[in-house]
Design a protein around this motif. Sequence first.
Motif, PDB file in Angstrom:
ATOM      1  N   PRO A  22     -47.262 -21.438  65.940  1.00  0.00           N
ATOM      2  CA  PRO A  22     -47.623 -20.020  65.839  1.00  0.00           C
ATOM      3  C   PRO A  22     -47.199 -19.262  67.098  1.00  0.00           C
ATOM      4  O   PRO A  22     -47.185 -19.814  68.200  1.00  0.00           O
ATOM      5  N   TRP A  23     -46.862 -17.994  66.897  1.00  0.00           N
ATOM      6  CA  TRP A  23     -46.525 -17.128  68.021  1.00  0.00           C
ATOM      7  C   TRP A  23     -47.757 -16.841  68.862  1.00  0.00           C
ATOM      8  O   TRP A  23     -48.868 -16.812  68.341  1.00  0.00           O
ATOM      9  N   GLN A  24     -47.537 -16.615  70.139  1.00  0.00           N
ATOM     10  CA  GLN A  24     -48.628 -16.316  71.078  1.00  0.00           C
ATOM     11  C   GLN A  24     -48.262 -15.067  71.885  1.00  0.00           C
ATOM     12  O   GLN A  24     -47.075 -14.763  72.050  1.00  0.00           O
ATOM     13  N   ASP A  25     -49.260 -14.388  72.387  1.00  0.00           N
ATOM     14  CA  ASP A  25     -49.005 -13.222  73.244  1.00  0.00           C
ATOM     15  C   ASP A  25     -48.119 -13.583  74.426  1.00  0.00           C
ATOM     16  O   ASP A  25     -47.314 -12.770  74.875  1.00  0.00           O
ATOM     17  N   SER A  26     -48.240 -14.801  74.909  1.00  0.00           N
ATOM     18  CA  SER A  26     -47.438 -15.217  76.063  1.00  0.00           C
ATOM     19  C   SER A  26     -45.938 -15.315  75.725  1.00  0.00           C
ATOM     20  O   SER A  26     -45.108 -15.408  76.631  1.00  0.00           O
ATOM     21  N   ASP A  27     -45.582 -15.259  74.430  1.00  0.00           N
ATOM     22  CA  ASP A  27     -44.172 -15.298  74.004  1.00  0.00           C
ATOM     23  C   ASP A  27     -43.497 -13.939  74.081  1.00  0.00           C
ATOM     24  O   ASP A  27     -42.274 -13.844  73.945  1.00  0.00           O
ATOM     25  N   ILE A  28     -44.272 -12.888  74.278  1.00  0.00           N
ATOM     26  CA  ILE A  28     -43.722 -11.529  74.215  1.00  0.00           C
ATOM     27  C   ILE A  28     -42.519 -11.332  75.147  1.00  0.00           C
ATOM     28  O   ILE A  28     -41.474 -10.846  74.702  1.00  0.00           O
ATOM     29  N   PRO A  29     -42.589 -11.713  76.418  1.00  0.00           N
ATOM     30  CA  PRO A  29     -41.401 -11.525  77.275  1.00  0.00           C
ATOM     31  C   PRO A  29     -40.166 -12.284  76.761  1.00  0.00           C
ATOM     32  O   PRO A  29     -39.047 -11.763  76.829  1.00  0.00           O
ATOM     33  N   ALA A  30     -40.365 -13.475  76.228  1.00  0.00           N
ATOM     34  CA  ALA A  30     -39.233 -14.258  75.710  1.00  0.00           C
ATOM     35  C   ALA A  30     -38.633 -13.606  74.462  1.00  0.00           C
ATOM     36  O   ALA A  30     -37.411 -13.640  74.268  1.00  0.00           O
ATOM     37  N   VAL A  31     -39.477 -13.017  73.620  1.00  0.00           N
ATOM     38  CA  VAL A  31     -38.978 -12.320  72.423  1.00  0.00           C
ATOM     39  C   VAL A  31     -38.130 -11.115  72.834  1.00  0.00           C
ATOM     40  O   VAL A  31     -37.027 -10.905  72.323  1.00  0.00           O
ATOM     41  N   VAL A  32     -38.631 -10.339  73.779  1.00  0.00           N
ATOM     42  CA  VAL A  32     -37.881  -9.170  74.263  1.00  0.00           C
ATOM     43  C   VAL A  32     -36.556  -9.619  74.870  1.00  0.00           C
ATOM     44  O   VAL A  32     -35.492  -9.044  74.592  1.00  0.00           O
ATOM     45  N   HIS A  35     -33.988 -10.600  72.260  1.00  0.00           N
ATOM     46  CA  HIS A  35     -33.442  -9.445  71.542  1.00  0.00           C
ATOM     47  C   HIS A  35     -32.491  -8.601  72.390  1.00  0.00           C
ATOM     48  O   HIS A  35     -31.855  -7.683  71.862  1.00  0.00           O
ATOM     49  N   ARG A  36     -32.347  -8.921  73.641  1.00  0.00           N
ATOM     50  CA  ARG A  36     -31.354  -8.237  74.483  1.00  0.00           C
ATOM     51  C   ARG A  36     -29.943  -8.763  74.217  1.00  0.00           C
ATOM     52  O   ARG A  36     -28.956  -8.150  74.632  1.00  0.00           O
ATOM     53  N   ASP A  37     -29.838  -9.887  73.550  1.00  0.00           N
ATOM     54  CA  ASP A  37     -28.552 -10.535  73.276  1.00  0.00           C
ATOM     55  C   ASP A  37     -27.783  -9.735  72.217  1.00  0.00           C
ATOM     56  O   ASP A  37     -28.209  -9.638  71.073  1.00  0.00           O
ATOM     57  N   ILE A  48     -35.998  -5.732  68.713  1.00  0.00           N
ATOM     58  CA  ILE A  48     -37.184  -5.478  69.528  1.00  0.00           C
ATOM     59  C   ILE A  48     -36.713  -5.165  70.940  1.00  0.00           C
ATOM     60  O   ILE A  48     -36.091  -6.006  71.594  1.00  0.00           O
ATOM     61  N   GLY A  49     -37.018  -3.945  71.405  1.00  0.00           N
ATOM     62  CA  GLY A  49     -36.492  -3.502  72.686  1.00  0.00           C
ATOM     63  C   GLY A  49     -37.461  -3.531  73.855  1.00  0.00           C
ATOM     64  O   GLY A  49     -37.041  -3.406  74.997  1.00  0.00           O
ATOM     65  N   ASN A  50     -38.758  -3.689  73.569  1.00  0.00           N
ATOM     66  CA  ASN A  50     -39.716  -3.691  74.667  1.00  0.00           C
ATOM     67  C   ASN A  50     -40.982  -4.444  74.252  1.00  0.00           C
ATOM     68  O   ASN A  50     -41.112  -4.860  73.101  1.00  0.00           O
ATOM     69  N   GLU A  51     -41.891  -4.612  75.200  1.00  0.00           N
ATOM     70  CA  GLU A  51     -43.090  -5.409  74.944  1.00  0.00           C
ATOM     71  C   GLU A  51     -44.020  -4.754  73.929  1.00  0.00           C
ATOM     72  O   GLU A  51     -44.669  -5.456  73.156  1.00  0.00           O
TER      73      GLU A  51
END
Length: 183
Positions: A22-32, A35-37, A48-51
């Motif tokens: 499951p996704w966690q709040d701590s994954d937010i920086p990695a998701v952002v 998505h910069r790629d 997704i461009g920001n937190e």
Amino acid sequence: MTSPMTLTVGPSATAPALTLRPWQDSDIPAVVAAHRDESMRRWLTRSIGNEDQARAWLAEVDAGWAADTLLSWAIEEEGALVGYFVIKAANPPKTLATGVGYWTVAEARGKGIASRCVEAATEWLFSGQEIMPADEIELLHTVGNAGSCRVAQKCGYVLDSVLAPLPPEFPDQGHRHLRKRPS
């Protein structure tokens, strides 16, 4: 209502095991960061461009689990977040079959992660589980996404049709690959 669960993809001869968790709040920086790629964003219907956008996306993921319509996982390899995997319930008339989707971070591409997850999810969907029963699974991608086409072919998904563009969400033609439950 299904509670988020973890799936495991066993190691291959050349790669370590994968954990779909499951996704966690701590994954937010990695998701952002993922998505910069540019290469990845080219194929996504939503970037997704920001937190704040990542938090909104995680809320949608939680709602999908609660409604049993979207089962979404973070893909981990040896403790590092390397991708995203989703199983989407059929949504007639828009989609007639259960669908799978994924992305991998740039550093993880070409290592077979997506195909291993697709194969494991396909086996799980056809295993008789009751969360999201499926007789047919579709894998959709933009025609120019050769990597996703290779994943579909490697996992035994047959090209069923070429889909017309549906702007603005799908501005280009798409491929619809299908795999049916074995008889």
